[in-house]
Design a protein around this motif. Structure first.
Motif, PDB file in Angstrom:
ATOM      1  N   LYS A 224       0.823  -1.207   0.000  1.00  0.00           N
ATOM      2  CA  LYS A 224       0.000   0.000   0.000  1.00  0.00           C
ATOM      3  C   LYS A 224       0.858   1.259   0.000  1.00  0.00           C
ATOM      4  O   LYS A 224       0.550   2.234  -0.694  1.00  0.00           O
ATOM      5  N   LEU A 225       1.943   1.231   0.758  1.00  0.00           N
ATOM      6  CA  LEU A 225       2.844   2.381   0.791  1.00  0.00           C
ATOM      7  C   LEU A 225       3.468   2.612  -0.583  1.00  0.00           C
ATOM      8  O   LEU A 225       3.603   3.754  -1.034  1.00  0.00           O
ATOM      9  N   SER A 226       3.840   1.531  -1.269  1.00  0.00           N
ATOM     10  CA  SER A 226       4.412   1.653  -2.615  1.00  0.00           C
ATOM     11  C   SER A 226       3.405   2.264  -3.578  1.00  0.00           C
ATOM     12  O   SER A 226       3.756   3.114  -4.410  1.00  0.00           O
ATOM     13  N   LYS A 227       2.148   1.842  -3.476  1.00  0.00           N
ATOM     14  CA  LYS A 227       1.094   2.401  -4.328  1.00  0.00           C
ATOM     15  C   LYS A 227       0.860   3.870  -4.002  1.00  0.00           C
ATOM     16  O   LYS A 227       0.620   4.697  -4.886  1.00  0.00           O
ATOM     17  N   PHE A 228       0.924   4.195  -2.721  1.00  0.00           N
ATOM     18  CA  PHE A 228       0.764   5.576  -2.272  1.00  0.00           C
ATOM     19  C   PHE A 228       1.841   6.463  -2.899  1.00  0.00           C
ATOM     20  O   PHE A 228       1.568   7.552  -3.411  1.00  0.00           O
ATOM     21  N   ILE A 229       3.090   5.977  -2.882  1.00  0.00           N
ATOM     22  CA  ILE A 229       4.206   6.720  -3.473  1.00  0.00           C
ATOM     23  C   ILE A 229       4.006   6.874  -4.978  1.00  0.00           C
ATOM     24  O   ILE A 229       4.192   7.955  -5.539  1.00  0.00           O
ATOM     25  N   GLU A 230       3.625   5.778  -5.616  1.00  0.00           N
ATOM     26  CA  GLU A 230       3.421   5.790  -7.071  1.00  0.00           C
ATOM     27  C   GLU A 230       2.354   6.801  -7.474  1.00  0.00           C
ATOM     28  O   GLU A 230       2.525   7.564  -8.432  1.00  0.00           O
ATOM     29  N   ASN A 231       1.258   6.833  -6.722  1.00  0.00           N
ATOM     30  CA  ASN A 231       0.167   7.767  -7.030  1.00  0.00           C
ATOM     31  C   ASN A 231       0.575   9.215  -6.803  1.00  0.00           C
ATOM     32  O   ASN A 231       0.152  10.115  -7.533  1.00  0.00           O
ATOM     33  N   LYS A 232       1.396   9.443  -5.781  1.00  0.00           N
ATOM     34  CA  LYS A 232       1.848  10.803  -5.482  1.00  0.00           C
ATOM     35  C   LYS A 232       2.801  11.325  -6.550  1.00  0.00           C
ATOM     36  O   LYS A 232       2.910  12.531  -6.762  1.00  0.00           O
ATOM     37  N   LYS A 233       3.513  10.405  -7.209  1.00  0.00           N
ATOM     38  CA  LYS A 233       4.520  10.810  -8.189  1.00  0.00           C
ATOM     39  C   LYS A 233       3.960  10.902  -9.602  1.00  0.00           C
ATOM     40  O   LYS A 233       4.671  11.299 -10.520  1.00  0.00           O
ATOM     41  N   THR A 234       2.701  10.493  -9.786  1.00  0.00           N
ATOM     42  CA  THR A 234       2.100  10.564 -11.124  1.00  0.00           C
ATOM     43  C   THR A 234       1.129  11.732 -11.212  1.00  0.00           C
ATOM     44  O   THR A 234       0.748  12.323 -10.230  1.00  0.00           O
TER      45      THR A 234
END
Length: 234
Positions: A224-234
């Motif tokens: 979930k943290l990885s997805k959170f980071i990915e969404n913040k960077k897109t």
């Protein structure tokens, strides 16, 4: 003096200004690697800044390895002027890391530490990891904030990796993670109970010395943290 990854903008601006002046002073004297810098008192007088601010700036330079302070002897240039100037230029451009950057660093680091821990852990390490796991579980089941116990669990894994550099980096990034923590980046509500099982799976994989499983469980834990980071960077 404690070095922090996160400073107030005002303090960082002041430090950067002092570091520039110290750099210029070092260059004006054309110091070579291993040569002694002027004393803090002399630097303070030359650039008209209080000595406590000079000490803080030198500690920051020492943190990055470009100078070395020796008790009763003074502060010395650790590298040549070309390298010194290049590194200082980079130091001056570094901003305080965001939660996203800290979390991204943490994930990359922990995938490596858990792999090493699964190969190198001792019985003492297993006891330490298990104790932090129990403390983590107790906080969750009692409905209390569990962030610090979670971080102690991961620190115990880093210690079991037997890599002091990785452990040191973990110790360095944990305080700013606590300072910039974003609650939405981890599971909330009923989902948080599943975190207990994820932590147990990581522990059991380390105990079994199953490196592949340990890495897989750590990736699952950070999904979930990885997805959170990915969404913040897109």
């Amino acid at each position: 003096m404690k070095i922090s990854l996160i400073d107030s903008n005002e303090n960082r601006i002041l430090q950067n200004d002092i570091i520039r002046k110290i750099r210029d002073l070092i260059n004006s004297k054309n110091l070579e690697r291993g040569e002694k810098l002027p004393s803090e008192r002399v630097i303070s007088e030359k650039i008209n800044v209080k000595r406590n601010h000079i000490k803080e700036a030198i500690k920051r330079l020492e943190f990055y390895g470009v100078v070395k302070s020796i008790s009763q002897s003074g502060t010395f240039l650790s590298i040549g002027l070309t390298g010194f100037n290049g590194i200082v230029e980079e130091i001056l451009t570094i901003d305080s890391p965001s939660f996203i950057e800290l979390a991204e660093t943490r994930i990359s680091l922990e995938l490596k530490t858990v792999a090493l821990a699964s190969k190198r852990r001792t019985e003492e390490d297993l006891i330490r990891i298990e104790n932090t796991l129990k403390a983590f579980e107790l906080k969750i089941t009692n409905g209390k904030d569990y962030l610090e116990e979670d971080l102690l669990f991961h620190l115990a894994i880093a210690k079991a990796s037997k890599n002091n550099t990785m452990l040191s980096v973990m110790l360095l990034i944990i305080p700013p993670i606590l300072d910039t923590y974003e609650r939405d980046a981890v599971c909330d509500g009923d989902q948080v109970l599943s975190e207990i099982n994820k932590h147990k799976d990581i522990y059991l994989a380390i105990k079994a010395k199953d490196t592949k499983k340990a890495e897989e469980m750590m990736q699952k834990h950070f999904f979930k943290l990885s997805k959170f980071i990915e969404n913040k960077k897109t």
